[in-house]
Design a protein around this motif. Structure first.
Motif, mmCIF file in Angstrom:
data_model
loop_
_atom_site.group_PDB
_atom_site.id
_atom_site.type_symbol
_atom_site.label_atom_id
_atom_site.label_comp_id
_atom_site.label_asym_id
_atom_site.label_seq_id
_atom_site.Cartn_x
_atom_site.Cartn_y
_atom_site.Cartn_z
ATOM 1 N N GLY A 16 0.820 -1.372 -0.038
ATOM 2 C CA GLY A 16 0.072 -0.127 0.004
ATOM 3 C C GLY A 16 0.943 1.172 -0.105
ATOM 4 O O GLY A 16 2.110 1.404 0.494
ATOM 5 N N ASN A 17 0.317 2.427 -0.504
ATOM 6 C CA ASN A 17 1.020 3.619 -0.657
ATOM 7 C C ASN A 17 1.052 4.225 0.818
ATOM 8 O O ASN A 17 -0.180 4.109 1.374
ATOM 9 N N GLY A 18 2.027 5.037 1.006
ATOM 10 C CA GLY A 18 2.162 5.849 2.408
ATOM 11 C C GLY A 18 1.307 7.205 2.028
ATOM 12 O O GLY A 18 0.997 7.433 1.057
ATOM 13 N N MET A 19 0.563 7.533 3.238
ATOM 14 C CA MET A 19 -0.450 8.698 3.331
ATOM 15 C C MET A 19 0.260 10.052 3.396
ATOM 16 O O MET A 19 1.422 10.306 4.173
ATOM 17 N N VAL A 20 -0.026 11.178 2.793
ATOM 18 C CA VAL A 20 0.394 12.579 2.956
ATOM 19 C C VAL A 20 -0.892 13.107 3.493
ATOM 20 O O VAL A 20 -1.884 13.355 3.381
ATOM 21 N N ALA A 140 4.954 11.255 -0.031
ATOM 22 C CA ALA A 140 4.968 10.199 0.729
ATOM 23 C C ALA A 140 5.615 9.004 -0.118
ATOM 24 O O ALA A 140 5.737 9.244 -1.426
ATOM 25 N N LYS A 141 6.044 7.922 0.244
ATOM 26 C CA LYS A 141 6.529 6.755 -0.590
ATOM 27 C C LYS A 141 5.313 5.747 -1.082
ATOM 28 O O LYS A 141 4.511 5.448 -0.441
ATOM 29 N N SER A 142 5.424 5.440 -2.390
ATOM 30 C CA SER A 142 4.419 4.413 -2.627
ATOM 31 C C SER A 142 5.019 3.313 -2.189
ATOM 32 O O SER A 142 6.031 2.978 -2.132
ATOM 33 N N GLY A 143 4.108 2.053 -2.214
ATOM 34 C CA GLY A 143 4.368 0.805 -1.921
ATOM 35 C C GLY A 143 5.235 0.105 -3.019
ATOM 36 O O GLY A 143 5.006 0.352 -4.329
ATOM 37 N N ASP A 144 6.103 -1.042 -2.567
ATOM 38 C CA ASP A 144 6.613 -1.709 -3.671
ATOM 39 C C ASP A 144 5.808 -2.739 -4.311
ATOM 40 O O ASP A 144 4.679 -3.291 -4.028
#
Length: 425
Positions: A16-20, A140-144
Motif C-alpha cells: 500500500g502507498n504511504g499517506m500524505v 510520501a513513498k509508494s508501496g513496492d
C-alpha cells in the motif's frame, strides 16, 4: 483424471502507498505530518496437502493473486496488510520458474509450506520525512510491487517401490494382487496410462507404498511412448522391482527386454539407473516359461541380481517377493536424491532487478526500471521539496552520472515512465 504437470501465473500483492496527511484538530491550525504507512502486500504461499494426488485443479484455474496492502491513513494509521494467497498442492510437487527453468522448491514433506512470491513492502507515510529544515513534507513513498512469476508445476509420485518394465508384462496385475488397489487391467500395451499407487501390508505396523508406473519402451529417454511422463515418476522411488515376461509368448527375449529398460534409465539419469533392483520373472504359469526362466535366472544372478519366479495371475511367489522387498527397504535410507551431489532443496531467488536502465529512443533518453518507477510514484510533482528529493535520489543512485556518460546535453529530453523532463545541469 490424473494430471501431473501444469503452468500457472502467480502475483503477490502490491504494498500500500504511504499517506500524505497533517494533524488537524480544534485549536491546532497547522499540526505536523501524520501520514500512516501502507500495508504489506500478501505473499503467494504453496502448501502440501496430502489429500490431493493430482494437479487437475490447475487445469481450470491458472491465475492466482494475493491481496494488496491497504494505503496508509491519517493520524499515523497504517494500512492493513494484504491477505496471503495459499495454494495447496500434492506431496511431491516440484515448482519451477518458467522463464529460467530454475527449480524454486521441491515439496517433499507433509504439510511443507514455501513462499513462492513475496508481497511488496508498504510505502512510508510523510511522517517519516519530517526534518528540522523540512517540517512540512508534502510527499510520501509508494508501496513496492509484489513479485510475479510464471510457474511450471510437476508432480513426481512419492512411493517406496516402483514396478519397472515393458508394457503388458503384468505390473498392474501384481499391484492388484498385493494391495487393495484396483488398476485397469487388459491384454494390450499401455493399459496403464497413469501411475497407480497401492499400500502393501506385510504385518501389523509394517507396510510400504508400491507404484505401478506406465510401461517403458526403447527411446523413452527421448520422450518416445510415455517416455518422460514415466521417468518423472520413477525418480523418487527407493527400490525398483523390474518385472519381465519370461513366457516368450510375444516373441521377445526377457534378457534383451531387461537390458533395454536399464539402458533407457542410464540415458535418462545415471543415479536413477544405479537404484537397487529386484527382478520378478512373471507369467510362470505359462508352460513355456520354465525353460526360459532357468536361463534368465542364471544370467541375471550372475550379474548380481536377486531373481524371483512369480505368476501374478495365480498369486504364485508374490508373498515371498513382497517380504524380500520389505526387508530390503528397511536397509535403505529414507530419501535417495536423484543427484547425490545436490544439496538440500532450497528456494532460489533470481538476481534482483537492475535499479534502472537507460536507452535512447528518437533522441529521447528513456529511463526505466523498478526503482525508478517506485521513486517517481512517490514524488509529488506539484511540491518543490518533493521534486528536490526526487532529484537527489536520481543523483545518489547514479542516474544523472549515467545520463552524462551517454552524452546528454543541456535541454535534451528525459522520459521516466510517462513523464518527460528537460535536462539542466
Amino acid at each position: 483424471m490424473f494430471i501431473d504437470s501444469a503452468k500457472i501465473y502467480v502475483k503477490a500483492g502490491n504494498g500500500g502507498n504511504g499517506m500524505v496527511s497533517f494533524h488537524r484538530e480544534k485549536y491546532i491550525a497547522a499540526g505536523g505530518p501524520d501520514g500512516g504507512d501502507g500495508g504489506k502486500g500478501g505473499d503467494v504461499i504453496f502448501q502440501v496437502d496430502e489429500g490431493l494426488n493430482t494437479l487437475i485443479d490447475f487445469r481450470y484455474k491458472k491465475h492466482f493473486k494475493a491481496e494488496p496492502g491497504q494505503d496508509g491513513g491519517p493520524s499515523n494509521c497504517s494500512g492493513k496488510n494484504g491477505e496471503n494467497m495459499i495454494i495447496k498442492v500434492p506431496l511431491g510437487t516440484m515448482v519451477k520458474d518458467e522463464m529460467t527453468g530454475m527449480t524454486l522448491v521441491d515439496l517433499t514433506k507433509p504439510g511443507q509450506i514455501c513462499i513462492i512470491a513475496r508481497g511488496g513492502r508498504g510505502g512510508k507515510g510523510n511522517q517519516h520525512f519530517a526534518t528540522p529544515t523540512r517540517q512540512v513534507p508534502n510527499f510520501a513513498k509508494s508501496g513496492d510491487l509484489g513479485e510475479e512469476r510464471n510457474l511450471i508445476l510437476e508432480m513426481k509420485m512419492i512411493a517406496d517401490v516402483g514396478l519397472l518394465g515393458f508394457p503388458n508384462v503384468g505390473k498392474s496385475t501384481i499391484l492388484s494382487m498385493v494391495s487393495a488397489a484396483k488398476p485397469k487391467i487388459a491384454n494390450y500395451h499401455f493399459t496403464t496410462l497413469v501411475p497407480n499407487l497401492g499400500v502393501v501390508q506385510i504385518e501389523q505396523g509394517k507396510s510400504f507404498v508400491i507404484a505401478d508406473i506406465p510401461g517403458l519402451i526403447e527411446g523413452a529417454h527421448e520422450g518416445v511412448g510415455l517416455g518422460h511422463e514415466f521417468l518423472r515418476h520413477v525418480e523418487r522411488t527407493k527400490l525398483l522391482v523390474h518385472v519381465v515376461d519370461v513366457s516368450g509368448v510375444e516373441g521377445r527375449s526377457a534378457i534383451e527386454d531387461f537390458d533395454t529398460i536399464n539402458a533407457e534409465l542410464e540415458k535418462y539419469n545415471a543415479v536413477l539407473a544405479s537404484r537397487p533392483q529386484i527382478v520378478a520373472a512373471n507369467k510362470m504359469d505359462i508352460p513355456s516359461s520354465e525353460e526360459n526362466y532357468q536361463a534368465f535366472k542364471e544370467e541375471l544372478e550372475g550379474r548380481g541380481y536377486k531373481v524371483f519366479g512369480i505368476s501374478a495371475a495365480t498369486n504364485k511367489g508374490l508373498k515371498e517377493l513382497m517380504y524380500y522387498v520389505s526387508d530390503i527397504l528397511s536397509t535403505l535410507p529414507d530419501t535417495i536424491l536423484l543427484d547425490e551431489s545436490r544439496e538440500e532443496e532450497v528456494v532460489y531467488t533470481a538476481e534482483g532487478e537492475k535499479p534502472f536502465e537507460i536507452r535512447i529512443e528518437d533522441g529521447v533518453y528513456v529511463v526505466e526500471g523498478g526503482w525508478v518507477r517506485k521513486v517517481l510514484g512517490s514524488t509529488n510533482m506539484a511540491n518543490y521539496e518533493s521534486l528536490q528529493y526526487f532529484q537527489r535520489a536520481l543523483r545518489r543512485k547514479g542516474v544523472i552520472d549515467a545520463l552524462e556518460a551517454m552524452g546528454i546535453e543541456e535541454g535534451d529530453t528525459v522520459r521516466i515512465l510517462d513523464t518527460e523532463f528537460d535536462y539542466t545541469r
